[in-house]
Design an enzyme around this catalytic site. Structure first.
Site, PDB file in Angstrom:
ATOM      1  N   SER A  78     -61.316  28.525 137.761  1.00 54.01           N
ATOM      2  CA  SER A  78     -60.112  28.409 137.114  1.00 54.01           C
ATOM      3  C   SER A  78     -60.427  29.131 135.682  1.00 54.01           C
ATOM      4  O   SER A  78     -59.782  28.566 134.524  1.00 54.01           O
ATOM      5  CB  SER A  78     -59.838  26.921 136.715  1.00 54.01           C
ATOM      6  OG  SER A  78     -59.565  26.184 137.829  1.00 54.01           O
TER       7      SER A  78
ATOM      8  N   GLY B  62     -59.488  32.128 135.178  1.00 57.40           N
ATOM      9  CA  GLY B  62     -58.493  33.109 134.960  1.00 57.40           C
ATOM     10  C   GLY B  62     -58.959  34.418 135.700  1.00 57.40           C
ATOM     11  O   GLY B  62     -58.632  35.585 134.963  1.00 57.40           O
TER      12      GLY B  62
ATOM     13  N   GLN C 214     -75.808  33.652 131.258  1.00 60.61           N
ATOM     14  CA  GLN C 214     -76.935  33.983 131.474  1.00 60.61           C
ATOM     15  C   GLN C 214     -77.287  33.649 132.896  1.00 60.61           C
ATOM     16  O   GLN C 214     -77.779  34.470 133.968  1.00 60.61           O
ATOM     17  CB  GLN C 214     -78.131  33.461 130.616  1.00 60.61           C
ATOM     18  CG  GLN C 214     -78.068  34.082 129.458  1.00 60.61           C
ATOM     19  CD  GLN C 214     -79.059  33.747 128.458  1.00 60.61           C
ATOM     20  OE1 GLN C 214     -80.306  33.516 128.769  1.00 60.61           O
ATOM     21  NE2 GLN C 214     -78.752  33.362 127.214  1.00 60.61           N
TER      22      GLN C 214
ATOM     23  N   CYS D 225     -34.182  27.958 148.372  1.00 58.87           N
ATOM     24  CA  CYS D 225     -34.525  27.537 149.757  1.00 58.87           C
ATOM     25  C   CYS D 225     -34.294  26.056 150.333  1.00 58.87           C
ATOM     26  O   CYS D 225     -33.054  25.602 150.553  1.00 58.87           O
ATOM     27  CB  CYS D 225     -35.932  27.959 150.074  1.00 58.87           C
ATOM     28  SG  CYS D 225     -36.217  28.350 151.836  1.00 58.87           S
TER      29      CYS D 225
ATOM     30  N   HIS E  71     -36.208  33.333 148.056  1.00 56.27           N
ATOM     31  CA  HIS E  71     -37.242  32.787 147.125  1.00 56.27           C
ATOM     32  C   HIS E  71     -36.999  33.769 146.129  1.00 56.27           C
ATOM     33  O   HIS E  71     -38.145  34.869 145.897  1.00 56.27           O
ATOM     34  CB  HIS E  71     -38.697  32.688 147.298  1.00 56.27           C
ATOM     35  CG  HIS E  71     -38.826  31.365 148.202  1.00 56.27           C
ATOM     36  ND1 HIS E  71     -39.070  30.073 147.689  1.00 56.27           N
ATOM     37  CD2 HIS E  71     -38.910  31.197 149.700  1.00 56.27           C
ATOM     38  CE1 HIS E  71     -39.171  29.191 148.532  1.00 56.27           C
ATOM     39  NE2 HIS E  71     -39.053  29.703 149.838  1.00 56.27           N
TER      40      HIS E  71
ATOM     41  N   GLU F 270     -37.808  33.849 142.988  1.00 61.44           N
ATOM     42  CA  GLU F 270     -39.259  33.933 141.892  1.00 61.44           C
ATOM     43  C   GLU F 270     -40.135  34.821 142.402  1.00 61.44           C
ATOM     44  O   GLU F 270     -40.581  35.233 141.389  1.00 61.44           O
ATOM     45  CB  GLU F 270     -39.543  32.603 141.926  1.00 61.44           C
ATOM     46  CG  GLU F 270     -40.371  31.923 143.114  1.00 61.44           C
ATOM     47  CD  GLU F 270     -39.618  31.199 144.112  1.00 61.44           C
ATOM     48  OE1 GLU F 270     -38.336  31.465 144.269  1.00 61.44           O
ATOM     49  OE2 GLU F 270     -39.977  30.414 144.905  1.00 61.44           O
TER      50      GLU F 270
HETATM   51  N1  GLN Z   1     -38.011  23.268 154.766  1.00 70.02           N
HETATM   52  C1  GLN Z   1     -37.042  24.190 154.666  1.00 70.02           C
HETATM   53  C2  GLN Z   1     -37.085  25.116 155.986  1.00 70.02           C
HETATM   54  O1  GLN Z   1     -38.155  25.179 156.705  1.00 70.02           O
HETATM   55  C3  GLN Z   1     -37.026  25.322 153.441  1.00 70.02           C
HETATM   56  C4  GLN Z   1     -38.200  26.029 153.609  1.00 70.02           C
HETATM   57  C5  GLN Z   1     -38.659  26.398 151.961  1.00 70.02           C
HETATM   58  O2  GLN Z   1     -38.173  25.920 150.958  1.00 70.02           O
HETATM   59  N2  GLN Z   1     -39.281  27.244 151.771  1.00 70.02           N
HETATM   60  O3  GLN Z   1     -36.206  26.025 156.387  1.00 70.02           O
END
Ligand code: GLN
Length: 550
Positions: A22, A24, A199, A387, A524, A526
């Site tokens: 941890s 980094g 060290q 998702c 996703h 993100e």
């Molecule tokens: N559990 C859901 C699926 O398998 C959503 C998966 C997720 O959110 N990554 O479709």
């Protein structure tokens, strides 16, 4: 001197960690990549993880943090997310290896008889396989940054360290360097910075045969020259190779701190490469923006592993990026879905400007998440469902708007009379260019829709408004899909299907008509957000939250 490997295009930077985890290491590696890019070099990365799991796909996020998904559908370590966010490198399955993946391929070869009856051993067979994995990224870029997971001294890490020791012998000194990250704690009672852990850690590394070229010292203050001198002397590195890795307010400051300490200069000197001066203006502007926001906005994230922020790493960053794009500081309020089940949504959500329900697996907490979704829908709070969050928004809509009281996903109730989210038996896989078949009996690990898939957007929707283009590509990691049987009724009740696969069979984005901003996406987003290039959906979501609720 004759070398095993000649005419190498790529130079290698090996990053190891000492003292404790941890510190980094992943961020440090990513920041080194950013600095190399700022000098005009191309970079790639690789994470070598000593654990035995073949990939982190099946690991509990509580233990391992987020599973990061690449375009090619690999389920990888979350450090690959840092690499992609800090640079323009694109990661794939060859950028993440575990002991399990290495052993697996050696054992397959052994079973095939490839070793011609010889005894298969850690040295040379496992170490050769590791070196081959490292070599697989050679040629992809000017610089390959190879991060070894774990801490020096771990038993599992030994074959990797042995392999990188041999690697430099194979490619030559000016083609590979070792950077070691350690801790230099400030001990209050003594009023002193302590170098002993560093060290010891370097001693451990040298016992394996690796002399670090650069030491990154994680600490809460800049190291004074006498401390650097001491570390230099005891650890046998140049004084200007002792770099302060100071704690920072925002992770995106790390490249600038490293540069200030002369790290990129030292690296190019050791690797004997000529580059332009680094251009760090974009990073400086980014930090200024992050530190001087005009607005503040609070987003409620209703999830399951909310105690462990690591399990939503990319999501956190994407929200921060969405804030940067809107000149806003984003406060993240993590809410355990089961707490909403206990106390009701009002208690937890009345002070948030936006509600986000992230991805997830399994039934626990789904009721609380749906209560949050209903609250956001009815109170016109901007909502982003990712998702599982999108799937639950569909179920909530079916139950409370379309009157299908027992609607569910077959993941949670296989016998529901209204399987609005279900396992699609057959679908055309655009990434692989073939029909995929699925049913409950198929091995769990292999049935997910993983990686980048194309999606076409409908005009005049929140989604199109955000992306400003008709075709996008986003990363997936799920098994269940929207059931097309319900498209028509949902549309009648005010749901808009704003994103579809090119063959129009897979519903990728849903939204609501009479709402300021309500979007659920099957993918996703993100994973593709960058600080310098905030993701369109996060940018639009934060914008809506700012407009509607502050
Ligand atoms: N559990 C859901 C699926 O398998 C959503 C998966 C997720 O959110 N990554 O479709």
């Amino acid at each position: 001197m004759e070398r095993k490997v000649e005419n190498l295009k790529t130079k290698f930077i090996f990053v190891t960690g000492g003292v404790l985890s941890s510190l980094g290491k992943g961020l440090a590696s990513a920041a080194i990549g950013a600095l190399m890019e700022s000098r005009g070099l191309t970079v790639t990365f690789q994470k070598l993880d000593p654990y035995i799991n073949v990939d982190p796909g099946t690991m509990n996020p509580f233990q391992h943090g987020e599973v990061y998904v690449t375009d090619d559908g690999a389920e990888t370590d979350l450090d690959l997310g840092h690499y992609e966010r800090f640079t323009s490198a694109t990661m794939s399955s060859k950028n993440n290896w575990t002991s399990g993946k290495i052993y697996y391929s050696v054992i397959l070869k052994e079973r095939r008889g490839d070793y011609l009856g010889g005894t298969v051993q850690v040295v040379p067979h496992i170490t050769d396989e590791i070196k081959k994995a490292i070599m697989s990224v050679a040629g992809d870029a000017d610089i390959a940054i190879i991060e070894i997971g774990g801490t020096v001294g771990d038993i599992e890490g030994l074959p990797f360290l042995e392999a990188i020791r041999q690697f430099r012998l194979d490619v030559g000194k000016e083609n590979a360097i070792y950077i070691h990250l350690t801790l230099v704690p400030y001990i209050k009672t003594a009023g002193e910075l302590k170098t002993k852990p560093t060290q010891h850690s370097v001693k451990e590394l040298r016992a394996i045969g690796i002399q670090p070229d650069i030491i990154l010292c994680r600490t809460d203050r800049f190291l004074p020259p006498e401390i650097k001198r001491k570390i230099s002397l005891f650890c046998n590195v140049d004084e200007d190779a002792v770099i302060t890795a100071k704690d920072v307010d925002t992770i995106y400051e790390v490249p600038l701190v490293f540069h200030q300490e002369g790290l990129d200069n030292k690296i190019v000197e050791l690797l004997n490469i000529w580059t332009r001066e680094p251009q760090l203006k974009a990073w400086e502007e980014l930090i200024y923006k992050i530190k001087h926001p005009k607005h503040t906005v609070t987003i409620g994230i209703v999830g399951k592993y909310t105690d462990l922020k690591e399990s939503y790493k990319s999501l956190n960053e994407a929200l921060v990026h969405g804030g940067i794009a809107n000149n806003a500081r984003v406060n993240l309020k993590y809410i355990e879905a089961t707490d909403i089940e206990k106390d009701g949504p009002e208690a937890w959500l009345q002070d948030v400007a936006g509600v986000l329900v992230p991805g997830g697996f399994g039934k626990r907490g789904t009721v609380g998440k749906m209560m949050a979704i209903q609250y956001a829908r009815e109170n016109r709070i901007p909502f982003l469902g990712i998702c599982l969050g999108m799937q639950l928004a569909v179920i909530e809509f079916a139950r409370h708007v379309a009157g299908l009281k027992e609607a569910d996903s077959t993941e949670f109730n296989p016998d529901t009379p209204h399987p609005v989210i279900y396992l699609m038996r057959e679908w055309y896989d655009f990434r692989r260019g073939k029909i995929q078949k699925r049913d409950e009996s198929v091995d769990k690990g292999g049935t997910m829709r993983l990686g980048a898939y194309p999606c076409q957007l409908q005009k005049n929707t929140f989604a199109y408004e955000a992306y400003q283009k008709e075709e996008i590509s986003e990363r997936h990691r799920h098994r269940y899909e929207f059931n097309n049987k319900y498209r028509e009724v949902f549309t009648q009740y005010g749901m808009i299907i704003s994103g579809l696969s090119p063959d129009k069979e897979l519903v990728e984005i849903v939204e609501l008509k009479d709402h300021p901003w309500f979007v659920g996406c099957q993918f996703h987003p993100e994973f593709k957000s960058r600080p310098m290039k905030p993701h369109p959906l996060f940018k639009a979501f934060i914008k809506a939250a700012l407009t509607e609720r502050s």
